[in-house]
Design a protein around this motif. Structure first.
Motif, PDB file in Angstrom:
ATOM      1  N   ASP A 178       0.839  -1.179   0.000  1.00  0.00           N
ATOM      2  CA  ASP A 178       0.000   0.000   0.000  1.00  0.00           C
ATOM      3  C   ASP A 178       0.885   1.244   0.000  1.00  0.00           C
ATOM      4  O   ASP A 178       1.825   1.366   0.781  1.00  0.00           O
ATOM      5  CB  ASP A 178      -0.898  -0.022   1.239  1.00  0.00           C
ATOM      6  CG  ASP A 178      -1.784   1.212   1.293  1.00  0.00           C
ATOM      7  OD1 ASP A 178      -1.430   2.155   2.016  1.00  0.00           O
ATOM      8  OD2 ASP A 178      -2.810   1.207   0.601  1.00  0.00           O
ATOM      9  N   ALA A 179       0.583   2.200  -0.903  1.00  0.00           N
ATOM     10  CA  ALA A 179       1.434   3.381  -1.062  1.00  0.00           C
ATOM     11  C   ALA A 179       1.525   4.188   0.226  1.00  0.00           C
ATOM     12  O   ALA A 179       2.599   4.684   0.596  1.00  0.00           O
ATOM     13  CB  ALA A 179       0.902   4.252  -2.205  1.00  0.00           C
ATOM     14  N   GLU A 180       0.400   4.343   0.945  1.00  0.00           N
ATOM     15  CA  GLU A 180       0.409   5.109   2.191  1.00  0.00           C
ATOM     16  C   GLU A 180       1.264   4.419   3.254  1.00  0.00           C
ATOM     17  O   GLU A 180       1.963   5.077   4.027  1.00  0.00           O
ATOM     18  CB  GLU A 180      -1.020   5.309   2.692  1.00  0.00           C
ATOM     19  CG  GLU A 180      -1.886   6.166   1.770  1.00  0.00           C
ATOM     20  CD  GLU A 180      -3.281   6.364   2.323  1.00  0.00           C
ATOM     21  OE1 GLU A 180      -3.547   5.825   3.431  1.00  0.00           O
ATOM     22  OE2 GLU A 180      -4.094   7.040   1.669  1.00  0.00           O
ATOM     23  N   ALA A 181       1.220   3.078   3.250  1.00  0.00           N
ATOM     24  CA  ALA A 181       2.019   2.342   4.228  1.00  0.00           C
ATOM     25  C   ALA A 181       3.506   2.511   3.947  1.00  0.00           C
ATOM     26  O   ALA A 181       4.316   2.659   4.861  1.00  0.00           O
ATOM     27  CB  ALA A 181       1.637   0.857   4.215  1.00  0.00           C
ATOM     28  N   VAL A 182       3.857   2.502   2.649  1.00  0.00           N
ATOM     29  CA  VAL A 182       5.258   2.704   2.293  1.00  0.00           C
ATOM     30  C   VAL A 182       5.717   4.090   2.685  1.00  0.00           C
ATOM     31  O   VAL A 182       6.801   4.293   3.256  1.00  0.00           O
ATOM     32  CB  VAL A 182       5.471   2.462   0.782  1.00  0.00           C
ATOM     33  CG1 VAL A 182       6.890   2.850   0.382  1.00  0.00           C
ATOM     34  CG2 VAL A 182       5.188   1.008   0.437  1.00  0.00           C
ATOM     35  N   ALA A 183       4.903   5.099   2.375  1.00  0.00           N
ATOM     36  CA  ALA A 183       5.262   6.475   2.706  1.00  0.00           C
ATOM     37  C   ALA A 183       5.412   6.676   4.206  1.00  0.00           C
ATOM     38  O   ALA A 183       6.246   7.463   4.671  1.00  0.00           O
ATOM     39  CB  ALA A 183       4.213   7.439   2.148  1.00  0.00           C
ATOM     40  N   ALA A 184       4.603   5.936   4.977  1.00  0.00           N
ATOM     41  CA  ALA A 184       4.669   6.060   6.425  1.00  0.00           C
ATOM     42  C   ALA A 184       5.795   5.223   7.030  1.00  0.00           C
ATOM     43  O   ALA A 184       6.038   5.265   8.226  1.00  0.00           O
ATOM     44  CB  ALA A 184       3.337   5.640   7.043  1.00  0.00           C
ATOM     45  N   GLY A 185       6.475   4.459   6.163  1.00  0.00           N
ATOM     46  CA  GLY A 185       7.597   3.657   6.635  1.00  0.00           C
ATOM     47  C   GLY A 185       7.205   2.394   7.356  1.00  0.00           C
ATOM     48  O   GLY A 185       8.006   1.831   8.107  1.00  0.00           O
ATOM     49  N   VAL A 186       5.985   1.905   7.144  1.00  0.00           N
ATOM     50  CA  VAL A 186       5.528   0.706   7.849  1.00  0.00           C
ATOM     51  C   VAL A 186       5.372  -0.485   6.910  1.00  0.00           C
ATOM     52  O   VAL A 186       4.922  -1.542   7.329  1.00  0.00           O
ATOM     53  CB  VAL A 186       4.189   0.970   8.568  1.00  0.00           C
ATOM     54  CG1 VAL A 186       4.370   2.018   9.649  1.00  0.00           C
ATOM     55  CG2 VAL A 186       3.107   1.412   7.573  1.00  0.00           C
ATOM     56  N   ALA A 187       5.727  -0.339   5.634  1.00  0.00           N
ATOM     57  CA  ALA A 187       5.648  -1.444   4.682  1.00  0.00           C
ATOM     58  C   ALA A 187       6.875  -1.409   3.784  1.00  0.00           C
ATOM     59  O   ALA A 187       7.387  -0.342   3.456  1.00  0.00           O
ATOM     60  CB  ALA A 187       4.372  -1.367   3.840  1.00  0.00           C
ATOM     61  N   GLU A 188       7.339  -2.580   3.404  1.00  0.00           N
ATOM     62  CA  GLU A 188       8.497  -2.664   2.535  1.00  0.00           C
ATOM     63  C   GLU A 188       8.058  -2.622   1.075  1.00  0.00           C
ATOM     64  O   GLU A 188       7.082  -3.263   0.697  1.00  0.00           O
ATOM     65  CB  GLU A 188       9.249  -3.971   2.795  1.00  0.00           C
ATOM     66  CG  GLU A 188       9.917  -4.027   4.162  1.00  0.00           C
ATOM     67  CD  GLU A 188      11.050  -3.028   4.294  1.00  0.00           C
ATOM     68  OE1 GLU A 188      11.668  -2.693   3.266  1.00  0.00           O
ATOM     69  OE2 GLU A 188      11.300  -2.576   5.421  1.00  0.00           O
ATOM     70  N   PRO A 189       8.785  -1.871   0.215  1.00  0.00           N
ATOM     71  CA  PRO A 189       8.468  -1.874  -1.213  1.00  0.00           C
ATOM     72  C   PRO A 189       8.708  -3.253  -1.814  1.00  0.00           C
ATOM     73  O   PRO A 189       9.397  -4.095  -1.239  1.00  0.00           O
ATOM     74  CB  PRO A 189       9.448  -0.835  -1.786  1.00  0.00           C
ATOM     75  CG  PRO A 189       9.909  -0.027  -0.627  1.00  0.00           C
ATOM     76  CD  PRO A 189       9.872  -0.949   0.552  1.00  0.00           C
ATOM     77  N   LEU A 190       8.124  -3.464  -2.992  1.00  0.00           N
ATOM     78  CA  LEU A 190       8.273  -4.738  -3.687  1.00  0.00           C
ATOM     79  C   LEU A 190       9.742  -5.029  -3.973  1.00  0.00           C
ATOM     80  O   LEU A 190      10.461  -4.176  -4.482  1.00  0.00           O
ATOM     81  CB  LEU A 190       7.482  -4.699  -5.000  1.00  0.00           C
ATOM     82  CG  LEU A 190       7.560  -5.949  -5.884  1.00  0.00           C
ATOM     83  CD1 LEU A 190       6.904  -7.125  -5.184  1.00  0.00           C
ATOM     84  CD2 LEU A 190       6.898  -5.685  -7.227  1.00  0.00           C
ATOM     85  N   GLN A 191      10.178  -6.239  -3.627  1.00  0.00           N
ATOM     86  CA  GLN A 191      11.555  -6.656  -3.858  1.00  0.00           C
ATOM     87  C   GLN A 191      11.533  -8.002  -4.590  1.00  0.00           C
ATOM     88  O   GLN A 191      10.940  -8.961  -4.102  1.00  0.00           O
ATOM     89  CB  GLN A 191      12.317  -6.791  -2.543  1.00  0.00           C
ATOM     90  CG  GLN A 191      12.373  -5.535  -1.698  1.00  0.00           C
ATOM     91  CD  GLN A 191      13.352  -4.510  -2.234  1.00  0.00           C
ATOM     92  OE1 GLN A 191      14.300  -4.829  -2.939  1.00  0.00           O
ATOM     93  NE2 GLN A 191      13.108  -3.241  -1.905  1.00  0.00           N
ATOM     94  N   ILE A 192      12.162  -8.066  -5.761  1.00  0.00           N
ATOM     95  CA  ILE A 192      12.306  -9.316  -6.509  1.00  0.00           C
ATOM     96  C   ILE A 192      13.767  -9.444  -6.902  1.00  0.00           C
ATOM     97  O   ILE A 192      14.317  -8.542  -7.538  1.00  0.00           O
ATOM     98  CB  ILE A 192      11.421  -9.341  -7.767  1.00  0.00           C
ATOM     99  CG1 ILE A 192       9.939  -9.219  -7.402  1.00  0.00           C
ATOM    100  CG2 ILE A 192      11.651 -10.631  -8.556  1.00  0.00           C
ATOM    101  CD1 ILE A 192       9.024  -9.138  -8.606  1.00  0.00           C
ATOM    102  N   GLU A 220      13.335  -1.410  -4.339  1.00  0.00           N
ATOM    103  CA  GLU A 220      12.816  -0.146  -3.805  1.00  0.00           C
ATOM    104  C   GLU A 220      11.550   0.329  -4.516  1.00  0.00           C
ATOM    105  O   GLU A 220      11.379   1.507  -4.812  1.00  0.00           O
ATOM    106  CB  GLU A 220      13.897   0.938  -3.866  1.00  0.00           C
ATOM    107  CG  GLU A 220      15.144   0.614  -3.083  1.00  0.00           C
ATOM    108  CD  GLU A 220      14.862   0.402  -1.604  1.00  0.00           C
ATOM    109  OE1 GLU A 220      13.967   1.081  -1.060  1.00  0.00           O
ATOM    110  OE2 GLU A 220      15.542  -0.447  -0.984  1.00  0.00           O
ATOM    111  N   GLY A 221      10.659  -0.609  -4.839  1.00  0.00           N
ATOM    112  CA  GLY A 221       9.393  -0.231  -5.446  1.00  0.00           C
ATOM    113  C   GLY A 221       9.436   0.055  -6.924  1.00  0.00           C
ATOM    114  O   GLY A 221       8.464   0.572  -7.492  1.00  0.00           O
ATOM    115  N   VAL A 222      10.544  -0.263  -7.601  1.00  0.00           N
ATOM    116  CA  VAL A 222      10.650  -0.070  -9.047  1.00  0.00           C
ATOM    117  C   VAL A 222      10.846  -1.434  -9.700  1.00  0.00           C
ATOM    118  O   VAL A 222      11.826  -2.136  -9.428  1.00  0.00           O
ATOM    119  CB  VAL A 222      11.824   0.857  -9.425  1.00  0.00           C
ATOM    120  CG1 VAL A 222      11.916   0.985 -10.939  1.00  0.00           C
ATOM    121  CG2 VAL A 222      11.648   2.224  -8.779  1.00  0.00           C
TER     122      VAL A 222
END
Length: 280
Positions: A178-192, A220-222
């Motif tokens: 979730d974008a808001e969770a990432v911005a708040a620093g409580v979720a990790e961006p997609l990592q493959i 890092e979410g890209v």
């Protein structure tokens, strides 16, 4: 009630320990010096012969939690709690190979939960080894193999057949945060981790689209797709060009696609996209 049969040989003649939970599970374990030398598990079938330093799983079931099998293999065969016996000397300078291995062979599953996905009516194999994990999967819309490197090398996937019309059955974005969770620093961006992918026969229903190869990675979410090659709907990627796709996820999403492509048959391409074949 279900019948439970347990047979433990008292001699050291090499007979395996047997545990049967009729009629579903039949387990054979070969013990050595207080450790496990090998085993075989048959699910709704007879176990295969035991091979040294391996746990072999065969059979069929309406539901298989393959993700739990991977967690089991990681903990008990490749982690600190591994249960296999230590290497033994074969004489001289030779040492018997005792690399831990869990191998699920040609298992028939009505439903299999694998890598967070739900796949129906599948025949699959999973081979857990110290260096990498190997997978073979066959359904009516997807056939392929792959391996997951357990070190810094690149993993690989080869799809011998893939029907795009059925790809929606997979939840491919299940890891997207979730974008808001990432911005708040409580979720990790997609990592493959880096994966080299080859699709040999890409279909849309009965229509063959072509073949593709590319390198996939997410950091890092890209999500980055690079080294794109092959042909799609009569358009062939230039192998000398830097063909790439970048998908930026999060609160400011975006897509960047760069490719050099040439028509193999412009008339066929127009026809594929629903236009009249006005050019030969």
């Amino acid at each position: 009630s279900r019948q439970l049969s347990f047979v433990m040989p008292l001699s050291s003649g090499g007979d395996p320990l047997s545990l049967d939970l009729a009629p579903d599970l039949k387990l054979r374990l070969l013990l050595q010096d207080g450790g496990l030398r090998g085993g075989a598990l048959g699910i709704n079938t007879e176990p295969v012969p035991i091979e040294d330093w391996q746990l072999l799983v065969t059979g069929q079931a309406p539901l298989i939690e393959a993700d739990q099998w991977m967690a089991f293999a990681t903990r008990y065969f490749f982690g600190p709690a591994r249960d296999l016996a230590e290497p033994v000397e074969a004489g001289g300078d030779d040492t018997v190979s005792t690399t831990a291995r869990v191998h699920i062979k040609q298992f028939n599953a009505g439903v299999v939960h694998l890598f967070g996905q739900t796949i129906e009516n599948a025949v699959f194999s999973l081979d857990f080894q110290e260096e990498r994990w190997e997978l073979a999967l066959e359904t009516d819309w997807l056939r392929g193999t792959g391996f997951l490197a357990r070190d810094d090398t690149v993993s690989g996937v080869t799809a011998h057949y893939l029907d795009l019309d059925r790809l929606g059955e997979l939840n491919l974005l299940s890891q997207e945060p979730d974008a808001e969770a990432v911005a708040a620093g409580v979720a990790e961006p997609l990592q493959i981790p880096p994966v080299q992918i080859e699709i040999q026969n890409l279909h849309q229903g009965e229509k063959r689209l072509g073949d593709l190869s590319f390198a996939l990675e997410a950091q890092e979410g890209v999500l980055s797709v690079r080294q794109i090659g092959g042909a799609l709907a009569g358009l062939r990627f230039d192998e000398d060009a830097d063909n790439s796709l970048s998908w930026i996820m999060g609160d400011r999403p975006g897509t960047d696609f760069n490719a050099v492509m040439a028509f193999e048959d412009i008339g066929a391409t127009l026809q594929f996209f629903g236009y009249q074949r006005i050019i030969e």
